[in-house]
Structures are given as structure tokens and as C-alpha cells.
Design an enzyme around this catalytic site. Structure first.
Site, short mmCIF file in Angstrom:
data_model
loop_
_atom_site.label_atom_id
_atom_site.label_comp_id
_atom_site.label_asym_id
_atom_site.label_seq_id
_atom_site.Cartn_x
_atom_site.Cartn_y
_atom_site.Cartn_z
NE ARG A 186 -3.15 -3.01 0.68
CZ ARG A 186 -3.77 -3.76 -0.22
NH1 ARG A 186 -3.87 -3.36 -1.48
NH2 ARG A 186 -4.27 -4.91 0.11
CE LYS A 305 -2.41 -8.30 9.07
NZ LYS A 305 -2.45 -7.75 7.71
CD GLU A 309 -6.08 -8.24 6.45
OE1 GLU A 309 -4.92 -7.82 6.31
OE2 GLU A 309 -7.09 -7.59 6.14
NE ARG A 359 -12.67 -6.56 8.39
CZ ARG A 359 -11.96 -6.30 7.31
NH1 ARG A 359 -12.30 -6.82 6.14
NH2 ARG A 359 -10.88 -5.54 7.37
CG ASP A 388 -8.73 -2.36 6.36
OD1 ASP A 388 -7.90 -1.61 6.87
OD2 ASP A 388 -8.45 -3.21 5.49
CD GLU A 410 -2.79 0.49 12.30
OE1 GLU A 410 -2.36 -0.26 13.19
OE2 GLU A 410 -3.07 0.09 11.16
CD GLU A 416 -5.40 -0.44 2.16
OE1 GLU A 416 -4.96 -0.12 3.27
OE2 GLU A 416 -5.81 -1.58 1.89
#
Ligand code: GCU
Length: 846
Positions: A186, A305, A309, A359, A388, A410, A416
Site C-alpha cells: 500500500r 499483527k 489475514e 466483521r 479497515d 492507528e 489506501e
């Protein structure tokens, strides 16, 4: 690297002198490399002292001194002379509070001083004026130096030097998602400034330049690699390279951190497990941490992380994030390091058929039960919203769900989901909407900013992180205006109470100059740009509606539904929106404190902006704005696209008022954005038109009277190609030239004679370079190559773009022919021709 004029010989010197005398703008070839640290020559009202004395030997204090000399010289033409003691003249005194006080007892140092605070002040002393540039610590001194230079550059007419400031929170970091091979996840401005081909770069000059930019806005930490971390980050060679990065950033007070892959003990340590409870794993991490501190004594810590994902994590061993975070935290604690454990943990194989699956619930469901179980040097890093980095999201409920745990917010500077620096979107208003949002935790006034700063729940640590992803491009970011987001983020991290307008105005004065017309004009583009982008992409809380299975760039609402990623908005033929209520939906709303939950639970009190994020409603549902959901969607897309056209006109007012290089670069971006907003508008309105079957009351959707689609043209060689998502082209099809070296498509013009803007909507796929020629009655009027590097590798909404010729004389009976020549596997694809009279007042053209 800045570009400097180096005249050769006398002739060159004379020319340069002439240029300087005639045009101050031309004298500054602006590459954007200096960002806001241009130090443009100006007439200062304040009288700069003749001397400068740098007290103490800390690296950041030395940087403060050299930066002051550099900046003062560039702005005023004279650098104060460096002295080591009192010389009976006005002196800039640079040092910590204690150092300055020892030198200048007449000065009153601030009594309460958190790390990083500073004071700049003119002090009358023994018949002359000294300028104090003092910090609570060495970093604070450096911040004071930049603050002084900023004030002089931004308000040259202000004579008084007097400011005291302290940062709102201890953690003010940027994250870079750079990979050891030099690519950036990204990242939109070239390759990594840190890494290349598996190693830390030999030349780290851009790293030093970047740290200087960061220091100038108070950033004190930089996590240098991708959160999808390579285990390679912990090899001895890499640690040696990281030490060089740390050395380059240290003079600017920026500590480095790295992202780690929890699997590392297995991947590079030769162990058969990465179980955080296994003593061998614990010992392995301990030894790595010790090696890191051996090489980098001020190493800041790890970002993690995990269980996200595809990244493995403690869940593999039936353990919680707290178990993994605390294991690392214990290794880092003796050295003063922290663990930034990301709350971006969710299952991306959700069951679309399960109406209760959501989610948005994930972070809270996983982390709230762990509140109080994290060590004191762990910070849970929470994205601003629960999904996100979408164009609009509510504040994550987790901010109020953790009260005995350190937190950081964050944010994403790199854009993005908001145009990838190919479109101008100033994100400060969006960030402020979250930071100012009152969570009403414990029934008290608890805006998100007060929580992440640690004030609301009295936490020892906390703050701000932003994914920045600068690259080697001279300008750091693809769009010069995107730098306002980096600046703006840092300003908010220092003081979240600043207004979006103050932030953009200050940035503009330093970046483009203090001319009020320039400042107003840049504001006219920046300030409404987020709302504009939202309007032509995904308003009403739908999320960005971009191609989430592709590059996250162009429109593809369909890509969000019917898969496990959970970025759903559940459009049916009857209605749209995620029902997240407690009463009938996923229960997400119940994660908020009662007052906020009550607001979102009811449609009556849910703001329109988030209606479809919180509720599923029929298309005919009347919003607070008095219109139906479907008509609002149509209208916002049309007005949004229209506003994007307006940015071009606004920007043009800057012609001759700023340097040509950046003027032209941004003009090109605004023109592209204006045309691309139409691609978005059409795709999203077409999609909802088809889903709802409800016509646009204004008759715009599905009717494009200024267009001639490829299908309607007389084609030789061109054939129709069905797109994956119908909404991205007329009739869901592009025209492609597959079997011939050249294909043509012709149409006869039937509208009244006049002057028209004539456009070709075509697809510019990254991997090919087709050629196009436009002919009028057999005569070539334009030729161009489709060589842009747009994000997509397919004929899709990502790559749809427009070639526009302004002011072409057309009359009935004219033949317009498009000639396409495929190259590099790109079949000269196009969608339609468009012609609209130049005289048309409305900007809502096609
Ligand atoms: C987004 C982004 C990914 C990134 C992820 C993260 O989903 O598309 O590239 O890895 O966020 O924040 O971890």
C-alpha cells in the site's frame, strides 16, 4: 534530495542572478523533496540574533543548532555565527531547560514539562535580545528549533518570539509497510527508502531526510517494516542494517521499531514451535531482543499483527493475544521497549449467509475480555474504525472497551481506500471526527482522543500511530497535496484540538507560500475533499465501495458482497445496509457504552452519514435530509462528481502564484480526479439502479446523452468484452482490439455545430501501452499512449480513464474515428466517446 541551481561560469552566474532578480518563484525549482521545510527567503519582522550557542552535546541538540543555522540562513540570508560562550551580542541559546537556565538565569523555565515539551522565547538580557530555544529534553529542544523556524516561515511579519508547547501523548509514531525486497505494501510513491533486495539500503540519505521531516512535526518513532512481517527482520545481518537506520534517524530523535512475525522462532530460529508459553520460544525472543538492544540502544519496540489475514498467532496454541503480547513485552521491558499489539484481528472467512456474522464486532469481541491482562509496556493499537480505513466509519467501540489497557489509535496517511494519492483527499477532518467523538464511557465525557492519550482512564502510555508509507519518489508521496495528510496527522498527534483549517493553512503557508490567495485556494481544495470523495464513492456509511478483491482503488461495489471478508453492506432488491442493532441485527451497536449505543440503535438518532453502516433500510426510507435513501445515493454521487470538477477550477487560480512544477503536477491530478469521479459516480449509481429498480428522479442515472458508446459505433476489428463488474462500463462492456494490429470505431456527429470538449473514455492497464489516435473527418486531431501506471492489471473500474480534448469545433455530419493499436498485451480498450459544449454552465457534464 533537493535540486539546486548550479550555474557554470560567469554566464551561468549572471543568468542565475537575473532569474533571482526577476522571479522569486523561478529561483526555487520546487521538487517537493523539502516538504514543508523549504525555508523560503522572506523578510522577517523579528531581528535574528547575530550568534548561536548550542549547549550540550546530545545529538538532537546538535541537530537543533544546525537546523536553526540552516533555516535562518535560508530565510533571512544570514546564519547566526556559532559561538561557544557569551559574546556580548544577542544569541540564540539552544539546549535543555537546565542547560539554558544555567546560561541565562534571567529566564524562567517552564515548571511542568513532559518529555518533548519546549519553549521558545525572546529574552532581554544585558542590553541585547537572546532567543531561547529550550526543551524539557534533547528532543524537546529540537522540536523548539523547528517550532521557531515554522513560526518565522509561516508568519514572517510577527516579531514576538514566545511559545510554549507540549505533546498530547508519548507515542507519536509512523508505521511504514516496507518489505525487505524494497516493495511497500500500500505504498504509492516508489520503492522503500529503507530496504532493497533483501537488505537495508547502502545509501540511507533519504532516511535521514525523512527523520528530519518527521522531527519537524514532533514524530518520535518509526516502525520501519510491513506489519505482514518477514521473519528475516531478525537475522543478524538485518539487525546490523537496522542499526544503520537507527543511526540515521537518531539525530532527529526518531526511534525505530520493527514489526515481527510471531512465527520467527520457527522460521529462522530452528525451533519446532512458536508457542509463546514454550520456554525455548521465550528464550529465543529474549536473545533477539538483547541483540537488538546491543545494536540499537534506543530501540523502541515491536509491532505485532497476528491471527489476522493469514498471519499466524497465539490462537494456534489456544492462547490469547495477551499471552503473545506479554511474552514479548517481558523481553523488552528491561530495555524500555514497548509492544504495539494490533487489534486488527478478525476472521476473513466469515459466513455471508449468517445474518449475525459481523466483521465489525471482531476487535471488541476478542480484546475486551482481555482488558487488564496486558503488561504495562503493551499498547493495543486500534484502527480508527471497526473495519479497515474506509472513507467513513464510526469510532471503534474498542476505544471504550479497554480501560485498564494502554491504547493507541492507528490512522492511515497513505490513502489506501481514499484515492491512493492519485486523488486529493485531505483526511484531517475525518480523523478529527473520530478523535472528537464522545464515547461517553462510564457516563463521562470521553472523546476518543482523551482515551488514546491515556488521560480518560489514567493509563501510563498511549498515543498515535499512522501508516505513512512514503517512498523514494522525490516528493515522498505521489501527490504533493498528500503531504498535508502526513503533516496533519503529526499535528493532531501533538495537539488533537487544532482545527482542520488551521492545520491545512499552516501547511500551505510553509509548503506553497504565505500569499493569502494561495492559502485560501489550497483550502478550497483540501477542506471539502474528504466529503467530496465520500460522496462520489461510498456515502451513508456504505464504506468506500472499492474493489476489495483487487487493488482497493476503483469502484466495484459487488466485490464487497458474497464473500468472507465481511465488508458487506447487504444490498438486496428491496433495501440496503448492515443491520447492526442489538434488537434485530448483529449486536455490534451493543459494544458501545449505553449512551452511544442508544443513539445508533435507533434510526431516528443515527446520523445519515452512518445510516447504512448501522441499519438495513428499504430504498425508499426517508433520511433526515428529507429524501429517500436511493435518491440520496444518486444525488450525492452527482454532486460529489461535480464538486471534484470544481477543484480543477479552484486550482487554476494558483497559476503564476506558486511554482510551475508543483502547479502542473497537481493540476494533472485534479483533472484526472475530476474525470475519475465520473467513473465512480456512474459505477455506483448504475449498481444501485439495477439493484433497486428505482429510477433517478432527476433522470440522470442510465441516461448519458453526451456519449456515444463503443457498441453504438461502427467498428472494424473492435469487439465487445464483458467486464467482471457490469457497473464499470456502458452496457457492462469494453471494446477491445484482439485480432488485429489496428482497430477502428467511428461515429457520425449529429448535434448542433459548435465548440465541444471531446473525450474518449478508455482503459489504461498497467501492463500494456496501447496507442490511440482520434481523427475528425479522417484528419488526426489527437494521439496518445496509454502508458499510465494505474493500479489495476485488468480492464475494470480501476483502469477506466479519460482523454479529453478541449474546445474542438464540431458540426453535424462530422465523422469521429478512434483508432486503437494494441501493445504489450493491452488491446487498446475503450468504453465511449463523449462530447459536451464548452459553453455549458453546469459542471455536471458527462
Ligand atoms: C488492510 C490492507 C492490508 C494490510 C492490513 C493491515 O487490510 O489492505 O494491506 O495488511 O490492512 O492493516 O494489517
Amino acid at each position: 534530495m533537493s535540486f539546486s541551481l548550479r550555474p557554470r561560469g560567469l554566464h551561468g552566474a549572471l543568468c542565475a542572478a537575473l532569474v533571482l532578480a526577476v522571479s522569486p518563484l523561478a529561483a526555487h525549482a520546487e521538487t517537493g523533496a523539502d516538504g514543508w521545510l523549504r525555508y523560503a527567503p522572506t523578510k522577517l519582522a523579528a531581528k535574528v540574533p547575530a550568534q548561536i550557542q548550542v549547549l550540550g552535546s546530545a545529538a538532537q541538540i546538535k541537530s537543533a543548532g544546525s537546523e536553526l543555522q540552516r533555516g535562518l540562513k535560508a530565510m533571512s540570508g544570514h546564519a547566526p555565527a556559532a559561538v561557544s560562550g557569551e559574546g556580548g551580542k544577542g544569541t540564540v541559546l539552544v539546549g535543555t531547560y537546565a542547560q539554558v537556565k544555567a546560561q541565562l538565569p534571567a529566564w524562567q523555565s517552564p515548571s511542568h514539562a513532559v518529555p518533548g515539551s519546549y519553549q521558545i522565547k525572546a529574552v532581554e538580557h544585558a542590553g541585547h535580545t537572546d532567543w531561547v530555544v529550550a526543551g524539557a529534553d534533547a528532543r524537546g529542544t529540537l522540536y523548539g528549533a523547528f517550532a521557531l523556524l515554522e513560526q518565522l516561515g509561516e508568519q514572517p511579519q510577527r516579531a514576538a518570539i514566545d511559545a510554549t508547547s507540549s505533546p498530547s501523548a508519548p507515542i507519536r509514531w509512523v508505521d511504514e509497510w516496507d518489505n525487505p525486497d524494497g516493495s511497500i505494501e500500500r505504498g504509492y510513491a516508489g520503492r522503500s527508502i529503507f530496504f532493497d533486495k533483501g537488505h537495508v539500503r547502502a545509501d540511507l540519505s533519504r532516511v535521514g531526510d525523512y527523520a528530519r521531516l518527521l522531527a519537524s512535526v514532533g514524530i518520535n518513532g518509526c516502525n520501519v517494516n510491513n506489519v505482514n512481517a518477514s521473519p528475516k527482520m531478525l537475522t543478524p545481518q538485518m539487525i546490523a542494517g537496522l542499526a544503520r537506520i537507527a543511526d540515521a534517524m537518531r539525530p532527529w530523535g526518531v526511534r525505530i521499531a520493527i514489526s515481527v512475525d510471531l512465527r520467527s522462532p520457527q522460521e529462522i530460529g530452528g525451533l519446532d514451535t512458536f508457542n509463546p508459553k514454550d520456554p525455548r520460544v521465550i528464550a529465543w525472543w529474549q536473545s533477539k531482543v538483547d541483540a537488538l538492544y546491543q545494536a540499537i540502544p534506543d530501540f523502541a519496540g515491536f509491532t505485532v499483527k497476528a491471527d489476522s489475514e493469514g498471519q499466524p498467532g497465539p490462537s494456534q496454541y489456544g492462547l490469547s493475544p495477551a499471552a503473545a503480547a506479554n511474552m514479548l513485552a517481558k523481553a523488552l521491558a528491561p530495555h524500555g521497549g514497548v509492544v504495539m499489539y494490533r487489534a486488527f484481528v478478525y476472521n476473513h472467512h466469515l459466513d455471508w449467509h449468517n445474518a449475525k456474522a459481523d466483521r465489525a464486532r471482531a476487535a471488541y469481541d476478542i480484546f475486551h475480555p482481555l482488558d487488564g491482562k496486558f503488561d504495562n509496556n503493551v499498547v493495543v493499537q486500534i484502527k480508527n474504525g471497526p473495519i479497515d480505513f474506509q472513507v467513513r466509519e464510526p469510532a471503534s467501540p474498542l476505544f471504550a472497551g479497554l480501560r485498564k489497557t494502554n491504547q493507541a489509535i492507528e490512522l492511515e496517511v497513505t490513502q489506501e481506500y481514499t484515492g491512493q494519492q492519485r486523488q486529493t483527499v485531505y483526511l484531517v477532518p475525518m480523523w478529527k471526527a473520530t478523535l472528537d467523538f464522545d464515547m461517553h464511557a462510564e457516563g463521562r465525557h470521553t472523546p476518543v482522543k482523551s482515551i488514546v492519550e491515556g488521560k480518560a482512564f489514567d493509563r501510563p502510555l498511549g498515543g498515535y500511530v499512522a501508516v505513512s508509507n512514503v517512498g523514494l519518489d522525490t516528493n515522498w508521496m505521489r501527490n504533493p497535496l498528500a503531504m498535508a495528510n502526513l503533516w496533519g496527522y503529526a499535528r493532531l498527534a501533538w495537539n488533537p484540538d487544532l482545527s482542520a483549517k488551521t492545520i491545512s493553512s499552516n501547511w500551505t503557508r510553509l509548503t506553497f507560500g504565505t500569499d493569502p490567495v494561495v492559502v485560501d485556494t489550497v483550502n478550497q481544495v483540501l477542506l471539502p475533499s474528504w466529503r467530496t470523495y465520500e460522496d462520489y464513492t461510498g456515502p451513508l456509511g456504505l464504506q468506500t465501495l472499492t474493489n476489495i478483491l483487487g487493488p482497493h482503488y476503483g469502484p466495484a461495489p459487488q466485490s464487497q458482497e458474497h464473500n468472507g471478508w465481511g465488508q458487506w453492506f447487504r444490498a438486496t432488491h428491496k433495501g440496503v445496509g448492515m443491520d447492526r442493532t442489538v434488537a434485530t441485527g448483529t449486536g455490534y451497536i451493543g459494544q458501545y457504552p449505553p449512551q452511544v449505543a442508544a443513539m445508533f440503535e435507533s434510526k431516528q438518532s443515527t446520523p445519515d452519514d452512518l445510516m447504512l453502516f448501522m441499519h438495513h433500510v428499504p430504498y425508499g426510507y426517508t433520511l433526515h435530509n428529507g429524501k429517500s435513501v436511493i435518491q440520496t445515493l444518486y444525488d450525492l454521487h452527482y454532486t460529489g462528481a461535480q464538486k471534484a470538477q470544481g477543484f480543477v477550477d479552484a486550482w487554476k487560480k494558483l497559476h503564476g502564484r506558486i511554482d510551475d512544477a508543483r502547479y502542473e503536477k497537481v493540476l494533472k491530478i485534479q483533472r484526472y480526479q475530476a474525470a475519475y469521479a465520473i467513473v465512480w459516480r456512474d459505477a455506483v449509481t448504475r449498481y444501485f439502479h439495477k439493484m433497486s429498480g428505482i429510477a433517478d428522479a432527476m433522470g440522470r442515472v442510465g441516461h448519458y446523452p453526451d456519449r456515444i458508446t463503443g457498441e453504438q459505433m461502427k467498428r472494424v476489428g473492435y469487439t465487445s468484452h464483458k467486464l467482471k463488474y457490469f457497473e464499470n462500463a456502458s452496457h457492462g462492456q469494453a471494446q477491445v482490439c484482439l485480432k488485429r494490429a489496428t482497430c477502428t470505431a467511428s461515429a457520425t456527429f449529429h448535434r448542433p455545430a459548435g465548440t465541444y470538449n471531446l473525450g474518449v473514455q478508455y482503459f489504461d492497464v498497467r501492463t500494456g501501452t496501447s496507442h490511440f489516435t482520434l481523427k475528425l473527418n479522417g484528419k488526426t486531431i489527437s494521439h496518445w499512449t496509454a502508458d499510465a501506471t494505474l493500479p489495476g492489471t485488468t480492464i475494470s473500474g480501476d483502469t477506466s480513464t479519460r482523454h479529453l480534448m478541449r474546445a474542438v469545433r464540431l458540426k453535424p455530419g462530422d465523422t469521429i474515428t478512434l483508432v486503437g493499436q494494441p501493445q504489450g498485451g493491452e488491446p487498446a480498450p475503450f468504453d465511449y466517446l463523449v462530447a459536451y459544449p464548452t459553453s455549458r454552465q453546469s459542471k455536471m457534464h458527462d
